[in-house]
Write an enzyme that holds these catalytic residues in place. Structure first.
Site, PDB file in Angstrom:
ATOM      1  CE1 TYR A 157     -10.893  -0.509   7.472  1.00  0.00           C
ATOM      2  CE2 TYR A 157     -11.464   0.691   9.671  1.00  0.00           C
ATOM      3  CZ  TYR A 157     -10.401   0.344   8.596  1.00  0.00           C
ATOM      4  OH  TYR A 157      -9.403   0.786   8.541  1.00  0.00           O
ATOM      5  CG  ASP A 163      -5.825  -7.109  -5.996  1.00  0.00           C
ATOM      6  OD1 ASP A 163      -5.916  -7.376  -4.728  1.00  0.00           O
ATOM      7  OD2 ASP A 163      -6.830  -6.837  -6.743  1.00  0.00           O
ATOM      8  N   PRO A 182      -4.100   3.413  14.192  1.00  0.00           N
ATOM      9  CG  PRO A 182      -2.928   3.851  12.076  1.00  0.00           C
ATOM     10  CD  PRO A 182      -3.821   2.729  12.878  1.00  0.00           C
ATOM     11  N   GLY A 183      -6.034   6.279  14.567  1.00  0.00           N
ATOM     12  CA  GLY A 183      -7.389   6.707  14.715  1.00  0.00           C
ATOM     13  C   GLY A 183      -7.644   7.615  13.327  1.00  0.00           C
ATOM     14  CB  THR A 217      -0.066   3.610  -4.598  1.00  0.00           C
ATOM     15  OG1 THR A 217      -1.207   3.061  -3.870  1.00  0.00           O
ATOM     16  CG2 THR A 217       0.741   2.440  -5.325  1.00  0.00           C
ATOM     17  N   GLY A 258      -1.079   7.684   0.909  1.00  0.00           N
ATOM     18  CA  GLY A 258      -1.414   7.690   2.501  1.00  0.00           C
ATOM     19  C   GLY A 258      -0.228   7.257   3.056  1.00  0.00           C
ATOM     20  CB  VAL A 265      -4.694   8.978   9.096  1.00  0.00           C
ATOM     21  CG1 VAL A 265      -3.539   9.396   8.609  1.00  0.00           C
ATOM     22  CG2 VAL A 265      -4.315   7.995  10.200  1.00  0.00           C
ATOM     23  N   GLY A 275       0.800  -1.290  -0.100  1.00  0.00           N
ATOM     24  CA  GLY A 275       0.034   0.122  -0.101  1.00  0.00           C
ATOM     25  C   GLY A 275       0.942   1.218  -0.003  1.00  0.00           C
ATOM     26  CD  GLU A 298      -5.175   8.307  -2.658  1.00  0.00           C
ATOM     27  OE1 GLU A 298      -5.493   7.463  -3.169  1.00  0.00           O
ATOM     28  OE2 GLU A 298      -4.189   9.015  -3.285  1.00  0.00           O
TER      29      GLU A 298
HETATM   30  P1  NDP Z   1      -4.930   4.827   1.299  1.00  0.00           P
HETATM   31  O1  NDP Z   1      -6.446   4.706   0.625  1.00  0.00           O
HETATM   32  O2  NDP Z   1      -4.414   6.180   1.073  1.00  0.00           O
HETATM   33  O3  NDP Z   1      -3.994   3.767   1.157  1.00  0.00           O
HETATM   34  C1  NDP Z   1      -4.324   2.570   0.941  1.00  0.00           C
HETATM   35  C2  NDP Z   1      -3.318   1.848   0.414  1.00  0.00           C
HETATM   36  O4  NDP Z   1      -3.748   0.257   0.205  1.00  0.00           O
HETATM   37  C3  NDP Z   1      -3.067   2.186  -1.325  1.00  0.00           C
HETATM   38  O5  NDP Z   1      -1.764   2.147  -1.508  1.00  0.00           O
HETATM   39  C4  NDP Z   1      -3.592   1.219  -2.256  1.00  0.00           C
HETATM   40  O6  NDP Z   1      -2.723   0.727  -3.055  1.00  0.00           O
HETATM   41  C5  NDP Z   1      -3.324  -0.133  -1.025  1.00  0.00           C
HETATM   42  N1  NDP Z   1      -4.209  -1.422  -1.487  1.00  0.00           N
HETATM   43  C6  NDP Z   1      -5.712  -1.183  -1.261  1.00  0.00           C
HETATM   44  N2  NDP Z   1      -6.248  -2.033  -1.828  1.00  0.00           N
HETATM   45  C7  NDP Z   1      -5.136  -3.129  -2.113  1.00  0.00           C
HETATM   46  C8  NDP Z   1      -5.103  -4.247  -2.996  1.00  0.00           C
HETATM   47  N3  NDP Z   1      -6.378  -4.970  -3.253  1.00  0.00           N
HETATM   48  N4  NDP Z   1      -4.113  -4.787  -3.359  1.00  0.00           N
HETATM   49  C9  NDP Z   1      -2.782  -3.982  -2.924  1.00  0.00           C
HETATM   50  N5  NDP Z   1      -2.714  -3.007  -2.582  1.00  0.00           N
HETATM   51  C10 NDP Z   1      -3.975  -2.382  -2.066  1.00  0.00           C
HETATM   52  O7  NDP Z   1      -5.392   4.707   2.893  1.00  0.00           O
HETATM   53  P2  NDP Z   1      -4.537   4.869   4.296  1.00  0.00           P
HETATM   54  O8  NDP Z   1      -3.038   5.220   3.825  1.00  0.00           O
HETATM   55  O9  NDP Z   1      -5.475   5.441   5.184  1.00  0.00           O
HETATM   56  O10 NDP Z   1      -4.570   3.285   4.612  1.00  0.00           O
HETATM   57  C11 NDP Z   1      -3.491   2.511   4.761  1.00  0.00           C
HETATM   58  C12 NDP Z   1      -3.858   1.753   6.182  1.00  0.00           C
HETATM   59  O11 NDP Z   1      -4.097   2.281   7.309  1.00  0.00           O
HETATM   60  C13 NDP Z   1      -5.027   0.658   5.746  1.00  0.00           C
HETATM   61  O12 NDP Z   1      -4.880  -0.562   6.442  1.00  0.00           O
HETATM   62  C14 NDP Z   1      -6.130   1.324   6.646  1.00  0.00           C
HETATM   63  O13 NDP Z   1      -7.122   0.537   6.973  1.00  0.00           O
HETATM   64  C15 NDP Z   1      -5.312   1.757   7.968  1.00  0.00           C
HETATM   65  N6  NDP Z   1      -5.795   2.707   8.755  1.00  0.00           N
HETATM   66  C16 NDP Z   1      -6.216   3.956   8.250  1.00  0.00           C
HETATM   67  C17 NDP Z   1      -6.761   5.031   8.883  1.00  0.00           C
HETATM   68  C18 NDP Z   1      -7.386   6.414   8.481  1.00  0.00           C
HETATM   69  O14 NDP Z   1      -7.965   7.080   9.065  1.00  0.00           O
HETATM   70  N7  NDP Z   1      -6.706   6.713   7.243  1.00  0.00           N
HETATM   71  C19 NDP Z   1      -6.800   4.952  10.340  1.00  0.00           C
HETATM   72  C20 NDP Z   1      -6.678   3.700  10.693  1.00  0.00           C
HETATM   73  C21 NDP Z   1      -6.082   2.739  10.037  1.00  0.00           C
HETATM   74  P3  NDP Z   1      -3.465   0.824  -4.637  1.00  0.00           P
HETATM   75  O15 NDP Z   1      -4.827   1.269  -4.729  1.00  0.00           O
HETATM   76  O16 NDP Z   1      -2.624   1.435  -5.685  1.00  0.00           O
HETATM   77  O17 NDP Z   1      -3.523  -0.825  -4.901  1.00  0.00           O
HETATM   78  C1  8X3 Z   2      -9.770   4.064  10.024  1.00  0.00           C
HETATM   79  C2  8X3 Z   2     -10.190   4.929  11.020  1.00  0.00           C
HETATM   80  O1  8X3 Z   2     -12.270   5.341  12.618  1.00  0.00           O
HETATM   81  O2  8X3 Z   2     -12.508   5.558  10.106  1.00  0.00           O
HETATM   82  O3  8X3 Z   2      -9.216   2.858  10.467  1.00  0.00           O
HETATM   83  O4  8X3 Z   2     -12.128   3.425  11.113  1.00  0.00           O
HETATM   84  S1  8X3 Z   2     -12.005   4.682  11.154  1.00  0.00           S
END
Ligand code: NDP
Ligand code: 8X3
Length: 254
Positions: free
Chosen positions: A149, A56, A179-180, A12, A14, A182, A10, A185
């Protein structure tokens, strides 16, 4: 001496992208994701030696074959950051879409397992390594409409605990970061491209930035060999729980 190797899923956008940029100086990086063009752009901007892998995480054969295709000198992965994941939808349990449920369980849980399965045997053989799983506050709390989720992140939490037990005798470190809110995307994906709705999630308070989580990951990886940070909750100051965010004016949760 060669720098250690870190593989980040992941990467690409965040949290994953921010982590790649911060680990850039101390690690040789393997950055992963589906969006190859983004990986290429990030690779061009990183100073360190970098490999990019496009797969994927849902496709177990692709996961195993792409990771196995790494050149020999890139096979000894020291750090695995299991970050790829997303929420898909925010619906009450009786209205949720089965496609969304499949996506979350297949990506957040099974995808994490497939990538781990491809990498952990090398770590056990070498008797070293550090796995950082990105869970969520949703891994320990459940909020309205978060059902599947939250279930997927509860599973990530359980898997981190299981990994810690099973890999203990190999000296492999396992960290779970929760994380809470963030601003990434994440909400755009959750709301299927509805950017207005996504923007609202981060309005009227200061959410975490991806770099805040990335800095925490860097700190955790920098601990001496006898120290492991096991579980870590990181929140924006305005957030007290999965459902209590001090918004001004208070607009409620979502
Ligand atoms: P983003 O959407 O910015 O990033 C998600 C990343 O996951 C992308 O790089 C995407 O890459 C990759 N991804 C998604 N689906 C697939 C797939 N099927 N195969 C390979 N790669 C995949 O979100 P975040 O940076 O916020 O999320 C990162 C992690 O943090 C996640 O696990 C999320 O649940 C967790 N999280 C996020 C929070 C928030 O509030 N944002 C809080 C708590 C946890 P691509 O699409 O190019 O494949
Ligand atoms: C992402 C944070 O609160 O949207 O894990 O579930 S929340």
């Amino acid at each position: 001496m060669k720098k250690p190797i870190a593989l980040i899923t992941g990467a690409t956008s965040g949290i994953g992208e921010a982590t790649a940029r911060l680990l850039n100086d101390k690690y040789r990086l393997i950055i992963c994701g589906r969006r190859r063009e983004r990986l290429k752009k990030i690779q061009g901007e990183l100073k360190s030696e970098t490999q990019l892998l496009t797969f994927d995480v849902r496709d177990r054969y692709e996961v195993f074959s792409v990771i196995a295709s790494l050149p020999d000198e890139w096979k000894e992965i020291d750090v695995l950051v299991n970050n790829a994941g997303n929420a898909h939808g925010l619906d009450p349990i009786h209205e949720g879409s089965t496609e969304d449920w499949d996506a979350m369980m297949d990506i957040n849980v099974k995808g994490l397992l497939y990538v781990s399965k491809a990498i952990i045997p090398g770590m056990t053989k070498r008797e070293r390594g550090h796995i950082v799983n990105i869970s969520s506050i949703a891994g320990s709390e459940v909020y309205p409409n978060g059902n599947v989720y939250c279930a997927s992140k509860h599973a990530v939490d359980a898997l981190s605990k299981g990994m810690r037990l099973d890999l203990n005798k190999f000296g492999i470190k396992v960290t779970s970061i929760a994380p809470g809110l963030v601003e990434t995307e994440f909400s755009e994906v959750r709301f299927k491209g509805d950017t207005e709705r996504a923007k609202k999630v981060y309005e009227n308070y200061e959410p975490l930035k991806a770099v805040d989580v990335a800095e925490t990951i860097k700190f955790i990886l920098n601990r001496p060999s006898h120290v492991v940070i096991g579980d870590l909750l990181i929140l924006p100051t305005a957030q007290a729980s999965a459902t209590l965010v001090n918004k001004n004016p208070n607009l409620g949760f979502y």
